[in-house]
Design an enzyme around this catalytic site. Structure first.
Site, mmCIF file in Angstrom:
data_model
loop_
_atom_site.group_PDB
_atom_site.id
_atom_site.type_symbol
_atom_site.label_atom_id
_atom_site.label_comp_id
_atom_site.label_asym_id
_atom_site.label_seq_id
_atom_site.Cartn_x
_atom_site.Cartn_y
_atom_site.Cartn_z
ATOM 1 N N ALA A 292 0.602 0.875 5.803
ATOM 2 C CA ALA A 292 1.300 2.221 5.043
ATOM 3 C C ALA A 292 2.663 1.891 5.387
ATOM 4 C CB ALA A 292 0.989 3.677 5.838
ATOM 5 N N LYS A 293 2.834 2.496 4.020
ATOM 6 C CA LYS A 293 3.663 2.438 3.596
ATOM 7 C C LYS A 293 5.158 2.506 5.041
ATOM 8 C CE LYS A 293 4.643 4.384 -0.278
ATOM 9 N NZ LYS A 293 4.119 5.508 -1.175
ATOM 10 N N ARG A 294 4.868 3.014 6.494
ATOM 11 C CA ARG A 294 5.450 3.691 7.034
ATOM 12 C C ARG A 294 6.508 2.313 7.640
ATOM 13 N NH1 ARG A 294 1.065 6.201 8.345
ATOM 14 N NH2 ARG A 294 -0.366 5.184 9.388
ATOM 15 N N GLY B 143 7.028 -0.683 6.768
ATOM 16 C CA GLY B 143 8.046 -1.843 5.904
ATOM 17 C C GLY B 143 6.612 -1.699 4.449
#
Ligand code: GLU
Ligand code: ZN
Length: 326
Positions: free
Chosen positions: A255-257, A259
């Protein structure tokens, strides 16, 4: 020209040929995790001489992002993946889903549910362990389908789960999920008047003559539900193969977290498709080191036997090895 056959005319399930599909959801940009699943689907399909369909699963309306829809084909083409039919958009097939729903209604396999999310959370006896949510407490199961007309408020349609079909997964082997512990009676039509994933995917896979469903193993618990729908419609079910996902260093789904692992970002940073394919091929046990490889070179190397059964943990150093630092 692989993309010549643009329109699906509904006449494809006449033969007994192998048919597979790429079924991305444009709820966000496609990332390295999606690429790994696409690659496995594509390689398995091409090795089996299957017909491959591209189906865009865009019915999850509030979550679908138009820019993600536009990117999917570019992402796939950049990887070198092609398909024989499509893209087919679920949003253009609503009448088919409506027809299927009325069949379920007529057979009393579904009932109208007026519960809100918090109603269900409050009534559920056991805390839920996963993203499936609590087991639906059957508050509305006494209703008949015809009761829907006199409710006067929004409702969803729920399928009456009476057993949990076991199945033999193409990768995992014999698989059983007890639906009475996972979700219970499930939604086939949302109160936003749109079909739920479970219904749309079964209607589509059946109508398109799909014989091989290959997808991420986050959907293992969906398979018994879908098998119940195949049974209810009297349709024969495809073979299901669930592949491990890609996770970040915290063990959670990419996911986004973790990177920026979007394919578009890699592309714009100058990473080549063969570089990424090399990383993915290595993660599947087809290469000893992370070295660039083209899709035609990869095709003969594909096999299920070397694919690790657990999730692939994407570490920063692997990205570094392909010249990418998010
Ligand atoms: N659209 C789903 C996803 O992207 C896959 C559905 C399926 O393969 O059945 O997660
Ligand atoms: Zn209810």
């Amino acid at each position: 020209m692989p993309h010549a056959e643009r329109r699906y005319n509904g006449a494809m399930n006449a033969s007994t040929a192998t048919v597979a599909r790429l079924a991305p959801s444009p709820t966000g940009a496609q990332h390295i995790g999606n690429a790994r699943t696409f690659l496995l689907v594509w390689l398995a399909a091409r090795r089996a001489n299957a017909r491959l369909i591209l189906r865009i699963e865009d019915i999850d309306s509030p979550r679908v992002k138009p820019e993600a829809v536009a990117q999917i084909e570019e992402d796939l083409r950049w990887l070198g993946l092609d398909w024989d039919v499509g893209p087919i958009y679920q949003t253009q097939r609503l009448p088919l889903y409506e027809q299927a729903l009325s069949q379920l209604r007529a057979a009393e396999r579904v009932y109208p549910c007026t519960c809100s999310r918090s109603d269900i959370a409050n009534a559920a006896s056991a805390p839920h362990a996963d993203h499936e949510g609590p087991v639906y407490p059957r508050t509305c199961a006494h209703r008949r389908a015809a009761d829907a007309e006199s409710l006067g408020r929004p409702f969803a349609w729920r399928f009456r789960v009476d057993h949990s079909p076991a199945f033999v997964d193409g990768f995992r082997g014999p698989t059983y999920v007890d639906l009475s512990q996972v979700g219970g009676d499930f939604v086939v039509w949302k109160n936003s008047a749109t079909p739920a994933y479970q219904l749309a995917v079964v209607v589509d896979d059946a109508a398109m003559g799909v014989t091989e469903v290959i997808r991420g193993d986050d959907l293992v618990a969906s398979t018994p539900r879908q098998l119940l729908l195949y049974e209810a419609f009297g349709w024969s079910a495809p073979r299901f193969t669930h592949v491990p996902l890609v996770v970040g260093t915290d063990g959670r789904r990419l996911a986004k977290r973790h990177g920026d692992t979007r394919l578009a970002a890699l592309r714009h940073a100058g990473v080549s498709a063969p570089a990424l394919l090399g990383l993915l091929a290595w993660s599947c046990g087809w290469l000893d080191t992370i070295t660039p490889i083209t899709l035609p070179e990869l095709l003969p190397l594909f096999r299920w036997q070397t694919l690790p059964p657990s999730a692939f943990m994407l570490r920063p150093e692997y990205l570094k090895a392909i010249g990418y630092e998010p």
